[in-house]
Design a protein around this motif. Structure first.
Motif, PDB file in Angstrom:
ATOM      1  N   ASP A 129       0.832  -1.215   0.000  1.00 35.60           N
ATOM      2  CA  ASP A 129       0.000   0.000   0.000  1.00 35.60           C
ATOM      3  C   ASP A 129       0.867   1.266   0.000  1.00 35.60           C
ATOM      4  OD1 ASP A 129      -2.360  -1.426   0.012  1.00 35.60           O
ATOM      5  OD2 ASP A 129      -2.767  -1.141   2.155  1.00 35.60           O
ATOM      6  N   THR A 178       2.101   1.879  -3.573  1.00 40.98           N
ATOM      7  CA  THR A 178       1.088   2.446  -4.496  1.00 40.98           C
ATOM      8  C   THR A 178       0.555   3.785  -3.984  1.00 40.98           C
ATOM      9  OG1 THR A 178      -0.681   1.312  -3.296  1.00 40.98           O
ATOM     10  CG2 THR A 178       0.217   0.163  -5.217  1.00 40.98           C
ATOM     11  N   MET A 220      -1.690   3.814  -1.849  1.00 33.60           N
ATOM     12  CA  MET A 220      -3.029   3.526  -1.344  1.00 33.60           C
ATOM     13  C   MET A 220      -3.046   3.623   0.183  1.00 33.60           C
ATOM     14  SD  MET A 220      -5.582   3.216  -3.190  1.00 33.60           S
ATOM     15  CE  MET A 220      -6.644   2.561  -1.921  1.00 33.60           C
ATOM     16  N   ALA A 253      -4.007   7.007   0.865  1.00 33.05           N
ATOM     17  CA  ALA A 253      -5.438   7.190   0.577  1.00 33.05           C
ATOM     18  C   ALA A 253      -6.263   6.680   1.768  1.00 33.05           C
ATOM     19  CB  ALA A 253      -5.824   6.440  -0.701  1.00 33.05           C
ATOM     20  N   GLY A 256      -3.952   6.036  -7.310  1.00 33.16           N
ATOM     21  CA  GLY A 256      -4.882   5.589  -6.268  1.00 33.16           C
ATOM     22  C   GLY A 256      -5.137   6.627  -5.194  1.00 33.16           C
ATOM     23  N   ASN A 304      -9.005  -3.140  -2.747  1.00 32.87           N
ATOM     24  CA  ASN A 304      -7.554  -3.026  -2.553  1.00 32.87           C
ATOM     25  C   ASN A 304      -6.988  -4.242  -1.822  1.00 32.87           C
ATOM     26  OD1 ASN A 304      -5.088  -1.423  -2.717  1.00 32.87           O
ATOM     27  ND2 ASN A 304      -5.259  -1.327  -0.498  1.00 32.87           N
ATOM     28  N   HIS A 326      -4.333  -0.541  -9.286  1.00 33.53           N
ATOM     29  CA  HIS A 326      -5.238   0.607  -9.404  1.00 33.53           C
ATOM     30  C   HIS A 326      -6.436   0.286 -10.300  1.00 33.53           C
ATOM     31  CE1 HIS A 326      -6.821   4.604  -9.587  1.00 33.53           C
ATOM     32  NE2 HIS A 326      -6.706   4.617 -10.902  1.00 33.53           N
ATOM     33  N   ASN A 354      -8.974  -1.514  -8.274  1.00 30.68           N
ATOM     34  CA  ASN A 354      -9.639  -0.632  -7.304  1.00 30.68           C
ATOM     35  C   ASN A 354     -10.642   0.298  -7.985  1.00 30.68           C
ATOM     36  OD1 ASN A 354      -8.048  -1.850  -5.422  1.00 30.68           O
ATOM     37  ND2 ASN A 354      -6.636  -0.145  -5.147  1.00 30.68           N
TER      38      ASN A 354
END
Ligand code: NAD
Ligand code: MG
Length: 399
Positions: free
Chosen positions: A220, A223, A225, A228, A316, A338, A356, A359
């Motif tokens: 994560d 990326t 994420m 996020a 993302g 995810n 991505h 997701n």
């Protein structure tokens, strides 16, 4: 609560993981102050066995009955009196047990939500590392904290940083904050040629430059994420509007996050990148105690640098604000997709740059009805529906 002279009793959910082990490391520095009441794990039974021998908790838990019985027999043979529980209700039972003062929620993924809710409803001090639980539970999670009279203490380093910058009493800062800045390291691929992201291996993705963490959060971070999910986490923890939450890459990971006040004064919390600092703060709150982390030697810090996150490299990240503005339950769908995409990548069934696509595709492929975010059971059912959709997308992309 136990009386102030007796040790503070801990239930550590996910004790064999990175955060769980760091928690036990901090606790080992304060043997008079804490008592380990319960430890739980998923598949790392040998590690849980060793932890039980060392910490002699009253209870341990594993999801499946057969490994739990086998662990029970091994512990008995070793002279350890820990009782081993299993089954879906065991984690909730331990998290809400009347003997427990604090619950460290260190399970990875939405799987941790029911036990977090149980701890919240039982009014525990809830040390929250399991960000996915809050991303999925959202308003319902926060309502359970309020109604149960729980004390929610963020363990994620960014959220602990914001929490440490703000007065404990919300009325003293609510309305005085312009925005917060969550810092991000940028992960291992901050400067890698984006054209080569299709060939990234799991080993490369989990090799984080600054933090040693579990495999899922490491992917994560690669990326972004993770950031996020942290934007969504901050929205709920601090009751901020999505536009009040900003993200900035800070490759040195020394400033863990910042609060920008209405007068544009900026408060920052700093430290070496070591999760034992936020863990120790959560355990000792509102006091401070030794964490085992090294102090920063500022004379050796050449520079603190900042850069915006590149939306092309990290597509993302924007999904955080998109889902916060979307239908209730959107953040649960994003989280489920995810989890599926990262697991598929780690298993060699999906390319890194396709995470991505899974997701975004899951989010656009699922229409959420109003009832699907009305209860935790409904959210868990939505989570299941999103996982099935994400699996289909993974299958399509990998065939
Ligand atoms: P990890 O993979 O190292 O450990 C996860 C723990 O959860 C293990 O004990 C595992 O046995 C248990 N677990 C996994 N799946 C489970 C399931 N389905 N049911 C019950 N238990 C299960 O993960 P980690 O890096 O320690 O992260 C834990 C949580 O803390 C995550 O939500 C992560 O985002 C958050 N977090 C971690 C760090 C870090 O530095 N590691 C930093 C900030 C936040
Ligand atoms: Mg974090």
């Amino acid at each position: 609560m136990t009386d102030p002279a007796s040790p503070h009793r801990l239930c550590i959910l996910g004790s064999t993981g990175s955060i769980g082990c760091s928690t036990l490391d901090v606790v080992s520095r304060h043997p008079q102050r804490f008592e380990v009441f319960a430890l739980t794990a998923h598949s790392r039974v040998d590690e849980l066995f060793e932890q039980c021998l060392l910490w002699q908790p009253r209870f341990a838990a594993l999801p499946e009955a057969a490994p739990a019985q086998a662990l029970q027999a091994r512990l008995r043979a070793a002279g350890c009196s820990t009782a081993v529980l299993s089954g879906p209700g065991a984690l909730c039972e331990l998290a809400a047990a009347p003997e427990v003062d604090s619950v460290m929620a260190a399970i990875v993924g939405a799987a941790g939500l029911p036990a977090c809710m149980a701890a919240a409803r039982a009014g525990k001090r809830l040390l929250l590392a399991n960000k996915e639980a809050l991303v999925v539970g959202g308003a319902l999670f926060m309502a359970a904290v309020r109604e149960g009279g729980a004390t929610l203490l963020p363990i994620d380093s960014e959220h602990s940083a914001i929490f440490q910058c703000l007065p404990a009493q919300r009325s003293l800062w609510a309305g005085h904050i312009d925005h917060i800045v969550l810092t991000a390291s940028g992960g291992p691929f901050r400067t890698r040629d984006p054209a080569t992201l299709a060939t990234v291996t799991p080993a490369e993705a989990v090799a984080h430059p600054n933090w040693a963490m579990g495999r899922k959060i490491s992917v994560d971070s690669a990326t972004m994420m993770n950031k996020a999910l942290e934007v969504i986490e901050a929205r709920w923890l601090f009751d901020l509007a999505p536009a009040q939450i900003r993200v900035l890459i800070h490759p040195q990971s020394i400033i863990h996050s910042m609060v920008v006040c209405r007068d544009h004064s900026v408060l920052a919390q700093m430290g070496t990148p070591d999760m034992r600092v936020p863990i120790a703060y959560g355990l000792a709150f509102p006091q401070r105690m030794a964490s085992g982390a090294a102090a920063i030697d500022f004379s050796t810090v050449a520079a603190l640098t900042f850069e915006p996150a590149d939306a092309q490299r990290f597509p993302g990240l924007q999904l955080a604000w998109d889902t916060l503005h979307g239908a209730p339950g959107s953040t649960a769908v994003l989280n489920a997709a995810n989890e599926v995409a990262v697991a598929a990548f780690l298993d060699g069934g999906l390319r890194f740059d396709q995470i991505h696509a899974v997701n975004a595709g899951t989010l656009s492929g699922i229409a959420i009805t109003a009832n699907e975010a009305a209860s935790v059971d409904a959210l868990m059912a939505l989570d299941g529906r999103a996982r099935a959709q994400a699996q289909q997308l993974v299958k399509g992309l990998s065939s």
